[in-house]
Design a protein around this motif. Structure first.
Motif, PDB file in Angstrom:
ATOM      1  N   ARG A   3       0.866  -1.178   0.000  1.00  0.00           N
ATOM      2  CA  ARG A   3       0.000   0.000   0.000  1.00  0.00           C
ATOM      3  C   ARG A   3       0.900   1.223   0.000  1.00  0.00           C
ATOM      4  O   ARG A   3       1.754   1.384   0.877  1.00  0.00           O
ATOM      5  CB  ARG A   3      -0.917   0.005   1.216  1.00  0.00           C
ATOM      6  CG  ARG A   3      -1.781   1.275   1.315  1.00  0.00           C
ATOM      7  CD  ARG A   3      -2.722   1.203   2.474  1.00  0.00           C
ATOM      8  NE  ARG A   3      -3.719   0.160   2.257  1.00  0.00           N
ATOM      9  CZ  ARG A   3      -4.575  -0.261   3.190  1.00  0.00           C
ATOM     10  NH1 ARG A   3      -4.546   0.260   4.392  1.00  0.00           N
ATOM     11  NH2 ARG A   3      -5.435  -1.215   2.906  1.00  0.00           N
ATOM     12  N   GLY A   5       1.139   5.411  -0.062  1.00  0.00           N
ATOM     13  CA  GLY A   5       0.487   6.697   0.144  1.00  0.00           C
ATOM     14  C   GLY A   5       1.150   7.765  -0.702  1.00  0.00           C
ATOM     15  O   GLY A   5       2.389   7.814  -0.780  1.00  0.00           O
ATOM     16  N   GLU A  41      -1.454  -1.110  -4.312  1.00  0.00           N
ATOM     17  CA  GLU A  41      -2.555  -0.221  -3.964  1.00  0.00           C
ATOM     18  C   GLU A  41      -1.990   1.178  -3.724  1.00  0.00           C
ATOM     19  O   GLU A  41      -0.963   1.326  -3.048  1.00  0.00           O
ATOM     20  CB  GLU A  41      -3.259  -0.728  -2.702  1.00  0.00           C
ATOM     21  CG  GLU A  41      -4.383   0.168  -2.216  1.00  0.00           C
ATOM     22  CD  GLU A  41      -4.953  -0.267  -0.877  1.00  0.00           C
ATOM     23  OE1 GLU A  41      -5.836   0.443  -0.365  1.00  0.00           O
ATOM     24  OE2 GLU A  41      -4.495  -1.303  -0.339  1.00  0.00           O
ATOM     25  N   VAL A  43      -3.036   5.096  -2.415  1.00  0.00           N
ATOM     26  CA  VAL A  43      -4.002   6.032  -1.820  1.00  0.00           C
ATOM     27  C   VAL A  43      -3.423   7.437  -1.970  1.00  0.00           C
ATOM     28  O   VAL A  43      -2.283   7.703  -1.596  1.00  0.00           O
ATOM     29  CB  VAL A  43      -4.292   5.700  -0.340  1.00  0.00           C
ATOM     30  CG1 VAL A  43      -5.025   4.370  -0.239  1.00  0.00           C
ATOM     31  CG2 VAL A  43      -3.023   5.651   0.491  1.00  0.00           C
ATOM     32  N   ARG A  65      -4.116   5.776   6.697  1.00  0.00           N
ATOM     33  CA  ARG A  65      -4.356   4.635   5.796  1.00  0.00           C
ATOM     34  C   ARG A  65      -3.292   3.560   5.944  1.00  0.00           C
ATOM     35  O   ARG A  65      -3.317   2.561   5.254  1.00  0.00           O
ATOM     36  CB  ARG A  65      -4.424   5.108   4.344  1.00  0.00           C
ATOM     37  CG  ARG A  65      -5.823   5.562   3.903  1.00  0.00           C
ATOM     38  CD  ARG A  65      -6.270   6.781   4.619  1.00  0.00           C
ATOM     39  NE  ARG A  65      -7.694   7.108   4.387  1.00  0.00           N
ATOM     40  CZ  ARG A  65      -8.333   8.036   5.061  1.00  0.00           C
ATOM     41  NH1 ARG A  65      -7.693   8.771   6.006  1.00  0.00           N
ATOM     42  NH2 ARG A  65      -9.615   8.255   4.843  1.00  0.00           N
TER      43      ARG A  65
END
Length: 467
Positions: A3, A5, A41, A43, A65
């Protein structure tokens, strides 16, 4: 999948910031698209940072997140104190990403922000260029993989089964330092738990496991050091470890073994090999890093390599150097996962090259040694060690080699034939290695992971020592 950011930095003058929105949005969309195409992913913070308040609020939004890696994106010139404020609100690994554009000096903003972070000692990495360029994307993905490994350590638990083995100081680490630097807790468990729990293993499952190993491997009973009963005791020890792993939620572990278990119960060779394997007699499973001799820094190195590569990790003594060939024999009782025999997804193919020999005189309790020769191929070798309490990671490239059957056997018999062997040609002179390497154990995974390990060391504040 990691993930990621993404936080966009801009100019602090309102009349300038307004005119830069479209350019920044396009750069952001391209960056996010390429990272998503790579399987991650992404964000993206809802607002572009162009004020002090936004630097803090948007960084906190991203931090909430729980990204593995936070990227500050510089598509334009950005006021450097925005970087400082956002970094203060950012947890975990940080990457500064800049374009190379003479009209919009994002590179200048990255350098100004990065220099400010250097002044306060905030670790970060940097990348620059067109993200659609495979080389640029590759540099960014190196940081992504490293960050995912680092974050995978944090909040994990190491199961230390037994204490210091045979006075081996390099196998023992400071638990406070582990929690502070790596975010890893240590659960101390007595070896008696393996002995006690082994009696609880279901006899039918144990018998089926032994018969499976007899069918697929090469078991050499001698009626003394290795009998069906002793083989089953080793399998019971494996089930005991699986029970401890599940009960105590252990992410990785180490077993002292010597001398108590190896003298009075049985060796842990079978348990350690199949914990590290991606399968056992009941089918496919996740590998569980388990280090022999409860080697803490060894297990931590192995866990990092596992998180980076996804492959089983080799553990070995630096046992012998064949000077005539410039080849090392990396060899340690039972510790190599059987996967290394052929590096095949089919357990039968690996086990066809694996022999279960009676244990040698070092281990009077008996049991099976798990013997095989590591299949040829390029590999990365690593080991965490400490100098005056500060962590460093020795890293080297090299390759496993095999020769004709007669040569393989002759070389293996110069040390302990019954144990697993990895004949290794390191890309570093033997004198350099022996002068600088800080442990008797070494670890490896296939492929080239030098760049990722260097990034891991930066993120963990570990000195990177390429050999």
């Amino acid at each position: 999948m990691a993930r990621i950011g993404l936080l966009n930095m801009s100019d602090g003058r309102d009349y300038v910031a307004r005119d830069l929105v479209e350019h920044i949005d396009q750069a952001t969309a391209t960056l996010a698209q390429e990272l998503r195409r790579a399987g991650h992913e992404v964000v993206v913070a809802p607002e572009i940072v162009w004020t002090n308040e936004l630097a803090t609020s948007q960084a906190r939004w991203v931090a909430d997140r729980r990204p593995d890696l936070t990227v500050f994106n510089y598509a334009v010139w950005a006021f450097p104190h925005f970087t400082m404020l956002a970094a203060e609100a950012t947890t975990g690994p940080l990457l500064l990403m800049a374009n190379i554009d003479p009209a919009q000096p994002g590179m200048v903003g990255m350098l100004a922000g990065g220099g400010a972070l250097d002044q306060i000692g905030r670790r970060h990495s940097r990348a620059w260029g067109d993200i659609t360029d495979p080389a640029v994307l590759g540099r960014v993905l190196t940081q992504v993989r490293a960050a995912r490994a680092v974050q995978g350590l944090r909040g994990s638990t190491f199961g230390r089964i037994g204490g210091r083995p045979m006075g081996m100081n390099t196998a023992v680490a400071n638990t406070d330092q582990w929690m502070r630097q790596f975010g890893v807790d240590v659960e101390e468990i007595d070896q008696w738990e393996i002995v006690r729990r082994s009696d609880n293993a279901d006899s039918t499952r144990v018998k089926q496991a032994r018969e499976w190993l007899e069918r697929h491997g090469n078991v050499h009973y001698d009626g003394r050091q290795l009998t069906p009963e002793l083989f089953e005791r080793q399998i019971r020890a494996y089930y005991a470890m699986r029970e401890l792993i599940d009960e105590w939620n252990l992410d990785f572990s180490g077993i002292k073994g010597q001398p108590e278990l190896t003298t009075h119960f049985c060796t842990m060779d079978v348990a350690e090999a199949f914990l590290n394997d991606p399968y056992d007699w009941e089918g496919r499973k996740e590998t569980h890093v388990c280090a022999t001799e409860a080697d803490m820094d060894g297990a931590l190195t192995m866990q990092i390599l596992k998180l980076l590569s996804g492959d089983p990790v080799l553990f070995a003594d630096v046992r012998h150097y064949h000077a005539d060939r410039d080849v090392w024999d990396l060899c340690n009782s039972g510790q190599h996962a059987t996967w290394y025999a052929a590096r095949s997804d089919d357990p039968a193919e690996n086990l066809a090259r694996t022999h279960f020999y009676p244990e040698v005189f070092f281990f009077p309790a008996g049991g099976a040694s798990v013997h095989h020769l590591a299949a040829p191929g390029e590999a990365t070798f690593a080991r965490l060690t400490r100098r005056e309490g500060r962590y460093r990671m020795h890293v080297a490239r090299g390759a496993f080699e095999l020769y004709d059957d007669a040569t393989n056997e002759a070389m293996a018999r110069q040390s302990t034939f019954e144990w697993p062997h990895a004949f290794t040609r390191l890309h570093t002179p033997a004198t350099t290695f022996l002068e600088r390497f800080g442990a008797n154990h070494i670890h490896a995974v296939p492929g080239d992971h030098l760049a990722e390990l260097q990034a891991v060391c930066l993120q963990l504040d570990v000195d990177f020592e390429a050999l």
